[in-house]
Scaffold this active site. Sequence first.
Site, PDB file in Angstrom:
ATOM      1  N   ASP A  12       0.882  -1.171   0.000  1.00 24.44           N
ATOM      2  CA  ASP A  12       0.000   0.000   0.000  1.00 24.44           C
ATOM      3  C   ASP A  12       0.919   1.220   0.000  1.00 24.44           C
ATOM      4  OD1 ASP A  12      -2.359   1.629   0.319  1.00 24.44           O
ATOM      5  OD2 ASP A  12      -1.877   1.826   2.444  1.00 24.44           O
ATOM      6  N   SER A  13       0.324   2.401  -0.153  1.00 24.37           N
ATOM      7  CA  SER A  13       1.111   3.623  -0.092  1.00 24.37           C
ATOM      8  C   SER A  13       1.609   3.890   1.328  1.00 24.37           C
ATOM      9  CB  SER A  13       0.258   4.799  -0.553  1.00 24.37           C
ATOM     10  OG  SER A  13      -0.899   4.892   0.250  1.00 24.37           O
ATOM     11  N   CYS A  75      -4.284  -1.545  -1.876  1.00 26.47           N
ATOM     12  CA  CYS A  75      -4.500  -0.118  -2.080  1.00 26.47           C
ATOM     13  C   CYS A  75      -5.486   0.008  -3.228  1.00 26.47           C
ATOM     14  CB  CYS A  75      -3.171   0.539  -2.435  1.00 26.47           C
ATOM     15  SG  CYS A  75      -3.315   2.256  -2.949  1.00 26.47           S
ATOM     16  N   GLU A 154      -2.806   8.666   8.209  1.00 28.48           N
ATOM     17  CA  GLU A 154      -1.350   8.475   8.269  1.00 28.48           C
ATOM     18  C   GLU A 154      -0.769   9.182   9.493  1.00 28.48           C
ATOM     19  OE1 GLU A 154       1.050   6.794   6.343  1.00 28.48           O
ATOM     20  OE2 GLU A 154      -0.630   5.790   5.381  1.00 28.48           O
ATOM     21  N   CYS A 186     -11.075   2.662   0.048  1.00 27.52           N
ATOM     22  CA  CYS A 186      -9.690   3.033   0.323  1.00 27.52           C
ATOM     23  C   CYS A 186      -9.311   2.258   1.565  1.00 27.52           C
ATOM     24  CB  CYS A 186      -9.574   4.536   0.573  1.00 27.52           C
ATOM     25  SG  CYS A 186      -7.940   5.059   1.140  1.00 27.52           S
ATOM     26  N   HIS A 188      -7.337   2.794   3.843  1.00 29.02           N
ATOM     27  CA  HIS A 188      -7.137   3.561   5.075  1.00 29.02           C
ATOM     28  C   HIS A 188      -8.466   3.746   5.832  1.00 29.02           C
ATOM     29  CE1 HIS A 188      -3.284   4.683   3.270  1.00 29.02           C
ATOM     30  NE2 HIS A 188      -2.941   5.296   4.385  1.00 29.02           N
TER      31      HIS A 188
HETATM   32  N1  DGL Z   1      -4.848   3.122   0.931  1.00 28.41           N
HETATM   33  C1  DGL Z   1      -4.893   3.646  -0.363  1.00 28.41           C
HETATM   34  C2  DGL Z   1      -6.086   3.345  -1.155  1.00 28.41           C
HETATM   35  O1  DGL Z   1      -6.723   2.387  -0.837  1.00 28.41           O
HETATM   36  C3  DGL Z   1      -3.964   4.705  -0.750  1.00 28.41           C
HETATM   37  C4  DGL Z   1      -4.364   6.034  -0.381  1.00 28.41           C
HETATM   38  C5  DGL Z   1      -3.409   7.062  -0.833  1.00 28.41           C
HETATM   39  O2  DGL Z   1      -2.212   6.829  -0.765  1.00 28.41           O
HETATM   40  O3  DGL Z   1      -3.868   8.107  -1.247  1.00 28.41           O
HETATM   41  O4  DGL Z   1      -6.435   3.994  -2.098  1.00 28.41           O
END
Ligand code: DGL
Length: 274
Positions: A12-13, A75, A154, A186, A188
């Site tokens: 993931d990011s 992600c 984050e 997402c 997150h």
């Molecule tokens: N967790 C990510 C997603 O599902 C990445 C979010 C990001 O880095 O902007 O899109």
Amino acid sequence: VTGADRPIGVFDSGVGGLTVVRALVDALPGESILYFGDTARVPYGTKSPASVCRYSREAAAFLMDRGVKLLVVACNTATAHAFAMLREELPIPVVGVIEPAVRAAARMTRNRRIAVIGTPGTIASGVYDLLLRRHVPDARVYAQACPLLVPLVEEGWIGHRATAMVTAEYLQPLRDLDVDVLILGCTHYPLLTPLIADVMGQPVQLVDSGAPVAAEVRRILEARDLLRAGAPRPAHVFTVSDLPLRFRDVGNGFVGDLIDAVEHVHVDGYDRAA
Ligand code: DGL
């Protein structure tokens, strides 16, 4: 290390993919995970598809070099932009987070009015819209980008009142649309489930891709005879491209102290052909 003993690669990011790790560990306790969080380049959600494809390819090359047996693109943004490319380029099975979530939402909806929230990149890609319409005939799909939520997560501001305000601001327009399912598009966002559930209210079911993704991974590993049998308890490895300490503190908050050491790695320009 060969075959079933190899780890499952997850990237993931940043910390968001840990919500998928949580589900994988719960569903597949015999497996070890090799995680990569691209914390040097987070967020992906506001970057161009070309950049996200490049980052994804580098992350995948790094994980491949470490011998993963399956890759989970944990992600949504990377799945939206790079899933087809990765699946074509890699010699191992690749699982994204979008299709499993869409299938779960399709099973759950009664009135076929579905909302999805995600990063600007994911929403602009139109992938959810496309797949939901394929799985749910006559679906009404309402998509909302929530660009500020990833940085707040984050930062570890999970229960912070500023995060509650921002969440309410983004979700307000979705409240009067009579949707019965909201996809957390997402990885997150499952960290914000209590806040999101609070704003949306009771009748709206939230879809988190974690459990459906873990089920899909199990299905693939079983089919290929790559499922790892029980004990001994495997060691998970967590790698990031920047700021290892904050990653561990924020991350451990929701993976139940699974993260011990965090390894700092460089994947910039990483190329498997090298
Ligand atoms: N967790 C990510 C997603 O599902 C990445 C979010 C990001 O880095 O902007 O899109």
